[in-house]
Motif scaffolding. Structure first.
Motif, PDB file in Angstrom:
ATOM      1  N   ASN A   1       0.856  -1.174   0.000  1.00 41.45           N
ATOM      2  CA  ASN A   1       0.000   0.000   0.000  1.00 41.45           C
ATOM      3  C   ASN A   1       0.899   1.233   0.000  1.00 41.45           C
ATOM      4  O   ASN A   1       1.699   1.424   0.914  1.00 41.45           O
ATOM      5  CB  ASN A   1      -0.892  -0.023   1.241  1.00 41.45           C
ATOM      6  CG  ASN A   1      -1.859   1.131   1.294  1.00 41.45           C
ATOM      7  OD1 ASN A   1      -1.558   2.227   0.839  1.00 41.45           O
ATOM      8  ND2 ASN A   1      -3.020   0.872   1.865  1.00 41.45           N
ATOM      9  N   THR A   2       0.781   2.085  -1.007  1.00 40.20           N
ATOM     10  CA  THR A   2       1.667   3.246  -1.140  1.00 40.20           C
ATOM     11  C   THR A   2       1.426   4.277  -0.038  1.00 40.20           C
ATOM     12  O   THR A   2       2.315   5.066   0.257  1.00 40.20           O
ATOM     13  CB  THR A   2       1.499   3.918  -2.514  1.00 40.20           C
ATOM     14  OG1 THR A   2       0.127   4.284  -2.685  1.00 40.20           O
ATOM     15  CG2 THR A   2       1.928   2.993  -3.622  1.00 40.20           C
ATOM     16  N   GLN A   3       0.251   4.274   0.569  1.00 42.20           N
ATOM     17  CA  GLN A   3      -0.043   5.210   1.655  1.00 42.20           C
ATOM     18  C   GLN A   3       0.560   4.735   2.978  1.00 42.20           C
ATOM     19  O   GLN A   3       1.103   5.534   3.727  1.00 42.20           O
ATOM     20  CB  GLN A   3      -1.572   5.369   1.825  1.00 42.20           C
ATOM     21  CG  GLN A   3      -2.288   5.828   0.585  1.00 42.20           C
ATOM     22  CD  GLN A   3      -1.840   7.209   0.134  1.00 42.20           C
ATOM     23  OE1 GLN A   3      -1.591   8.077   0.957  1.00 42.20           O
ATOM     24  NE2 GLN A   3      -1.715   7.397  -1.167  1.00 42.20           N
ATOM     25  N   LYS A   4       0.481   3.425   3.256  1.00 40.66           N
ATOM     26  CA  LYS A   4       0.949   2.903   4.540  1.00 40.66           C
ATOM     27  C   LYS A   4       2.418   2.515   4.522  1.00 40.66           C
ATOM     28  O   LYS A   4       3.110   2.662   5.522  1.00 40.66           O
ATOM     29  CB  LYS A   4       0.110   1.682   4.948  1.00 40.66           C
ATOM     30  CG  LYS A   4      -1.311   2.009   5.287  1.00 40.66           C
ATOM     31  CD  LYS A   4      -2.055   0.771   5.736  1.00 40.66           C
ATOM     32  CE  LYS A   4      -3.494   1.101   6.076  1.00 40.66           C
ATOM     33  NZ  LYS A   4      -4.238  -0.072   6.488  1.00 40.66           N
ATOM     34  N   HIS A   5       2.884   1.972   3.417  1.00 47.80           N
ATOM     35  CA  HIS A   5       4.260   1.473   3.336  1.00 47.80           C
ATOM     36  C   HIS A   5       4.939   1.958   2.057  1.00 47.80           C
ATOM     37  O   HIS A   5       5.328   1.150   1.204  1.00 47.80           O
ATOM     38  CB  HIS A   5       4.274  -0.064   3.386  1.00 47.80           C
ATOM     39  CG  HIS A   5       3.558  -0.635   4.555  1.00 47.80           C
ATOM     40  ND1 HIS A   5       4.031  -0.528   5.832  1.00 47.80           N
ATOM     41  CD2 HIS A   5       2.381  -1.296   4.638  1.00 47.80           C
ATOM     42  CE1 HIS A   5       3.191  -1.106   6.663  1.00 47.80           C
ATOM     43  NE2 HIS A   5       2.171  -1.574   5.965  1.00 47.80           N
TER      44      HIS A   5
ATOM     45  N   TYR B   1       9.567  -7.419   0.236  1.00 51.23           N
ATOM     46  CA  TYR B   1       8.179  -7.226   0.668  1.00 51.23           C
ATOM     47  C   TYR B   1       7.449  -8.562   0.649  1.00 51.23           C
ATOM     48  O   TYR B   1       7.442  -9.280  -0.336  1.00 51.23           O
ATOM     49  CB  TYR B   1       7.463  -6.219  -0.231  1.00 51.23           C
ATOM     50  CG  TYR B   1       6.054  -5.939   0.232  1.00 51.23           C
ATOM     51  CD1 TYR B   1       5.830  -5.131   1.332  1.00 51.23           C
ATOM     52  CD2 TYR B   1       4.961  -6.497  -0.407  1.00 51.23           C
ATOM     53  CE1 TYR B   1       4.551  -4.870   1.792  1.00 51.23           C
ATOM     54  CE2 TYR B   1       3.674  -6.242   0.033  1.00 51.23           C
ATOM     55  CZ  TYR B   1       3.482  -5.429   1.134  1.00 51.23           C
ATOM     56  OH  TYR B   1       2.210  -5.189   1.586  1.00 51.23           O
TER      57      TYR B   1
ATOM     58  N   THR C   1      -1.063 -11.752   5.292  1.00 48.83           N
ATOM     59  CA  THR C   1      -1.719 -11.567   6.576  1.00 48.83           C
ATOM     60  C   THR C   1      -1.837 -12.911   7.280  1.00 48.83           C
ATOM     61  O   THR C   1      -2.266 -13.895   6.682  1.00 48.83           O
ATOM     62  CB  THR C   1      -3.118 -10.954   6.383  1.00 48.83           C
ATOM     63  OG1 THR C   1      -2.972  -9.729   5.683  1.00 48.83           O
ATOM     64  CG2 THR C   1      -3.791 -10.704   7.707  1.00 48.83           C
TER      65      THR C   1
ATOM     66  N   VAL D   1       4.885  -7.403   6.902  1.00 51.89           N
ATOM     67  CA  VAL D   1       5.387  -6.606   5.785  1.00 51.89           C
ATOM     68  C   VAL D   1       6.632  -7.261   5.213  1.00 51.89           C
ATOM     69  O   VAL D   1       6.715  -7.558   4.028  1.00 51.89           O
ATOM     70  CB  VAL D   1       5.649  -5.150   6.226  1.00 51.89           C
ATOM     71  CG1 VAL D   1       6.255  -4.348   5.088  1.00 51.89           C
ATOM     72  CG2 VAL D   1       4.349  -4.514   6.688  1.00 51.89           C
TER      73      VAL D   1
ATOM     74  N   TYR E   1       6.445  -4.761  10.749  1.00 50.48           N
ATOM     75  CA  TYR E   1       5.364  -3.782  10.661  1.00 50.48           C
ATOM     76  C   TYR E   1       5.637  -2.729   9.586  1.00 50.48           C
ATOM     77  O   TYR E   1       4.877  -1.788   9.429  1.00 50.48           O
ATOM     78  CB  TYR E   1       5.149  -3.108  12.023  1.00 50.48           C
ATOM     79  CG  TYR E   1       4.814  -4.121  13.093  1.00 50.48           C
ATOM     80  CD1 TYR E   1       3.563  -4.727  13.137  1.00 50.48           C
ATOM     81  CD2 TYR E   1       5.763  -4.501  14.031  1.00 50.48           C
ATOM     82  CE1 TYR E   1       3.251  -5.674  14.099  1.00 50.48           C
ATOM     83  CE2 TYR E   1       5.465  -5.451  14.997  1.00 50.48           C
ATOM     84  CZ  TYR E   1       4.210  -6.025  15.035  1.00 50.48           C
ATOM     85  OH  TYR E   1       3.909  -6.963  15.976  1.00 50.48           O
ATOM     86  N   GLY E   2       6.721  -2.887   8.862  1.00 50.25           N
ATOM     87  CA  GLY E   2       7.080  -1.946   7.811  1.00 50.25           C
ATOM     88  C   GLY E   2       8.014  -0.856   8.307  1.00 50.25           C
ATOM     89  O   GLY E   2       8.110  -0.586   9.503  1.00 50.25           O
TER      90      GLY E   2
ATOM     91  N   ASP F   1       9.134   2.942   8.846  1.00 49.04           N
ATOM     92  CA  ASP F   1       8.353   4.164   9.090  1.00 49.04           C
ATOM     93  C   ASP F   1       8.713   5.313   8.155  1.00 49.04           C
ATOM     94  O   ASP F   1       7.874   6.145   7.854  1.00 49.04           O
ATOM     95  CB  ASP F   1       8.526   4.627  10.550  1.00 49.04           C
ATOM     96  CG  ASP F   1       7.794   3.712  11.510  1.00 49.04           C
ATOM     97  OD1 ASP F   1       6.792   3.098  11.093  1.00 49.04           O
ATOM     98  OD2 ASP F   1       8.222   3.610  12.676  1.00 49.04           O
TER      99      ASP F   1
END
Length: 149
Positions: free
Chosen positions: A105-109, A118, A122, A129, A135-136, A138
């Motif tokens: 997701n470009t917004q979250k990660h 990557y 889930t 991630v 958790y990816g 930051d």
């Protein structure tokens, strides 16, 4: 006195025979009741088994139809090679997904986009991630980012 002795023995013998007869009668009644109960329980079990089997078969058929619809919607071009044979074995089914790679997701990660590490799967409702940063990352640039090959 002999008469009293004989009467006692006769009475004890009659009581013994009466008790044996009573126990034989009770035993026969119990056996008859147990056989009736066994027959009724077998009939009931068969009815329940038939009902559950019918419901389960209907559920599985509905799920099968749902999965076929899912495959047709999301994997249409890959599924066309299997349309004549609806009994896919596990290897054929896996082949539909083997080239699938989740996209971050470009917004979250945003730091994970295009990274070979990557994972994006889930597990029990938790997104993994990647192995290095479960958790990816930051920030904008991950120090372990490597281009997908």
């Amino acid at each position: 006195m002999d008469n009293w002795d004989n009467n006692l023995w006769k009475w004890l013998n009659d009581v013994q025979q009466g008790l044996e007869s009573f126990s034989i009668h009770i035993n026969q009644e119990w056996q008859k009741n147990i056989i009736e109960l066994d027959t009724k329980l077998n009939d009931l079990t068969e009815e329940v088994e038939n009902a559950v089997t019918a419901e389960l078969n209907q559920f599985l058929e509905d799920m099968d139809d749902l999965m076929i619809d899912f495959f047709r919607v999301f994997l249409d071009e890959d599924l066309t090679r299997f349309e004549d044979d609806q009994n896919l074995d596990s290897e054929e089914l896996y082949s539909l997904f083997e080239d699938y790679k989740p996209i971050p997701n470009t917004q979250k990660h945003p730091a994970c986009v295009g990274c070979t590490h990557y994972h994006g799967q889930t597990y029990n409702g938790n997104l993994l991630v990647c192995a290095m940063y479960p958790y990816g990352w930051d920030g904008e640039k991950c120090p372990d980012w490597e281009k997908e090959s």
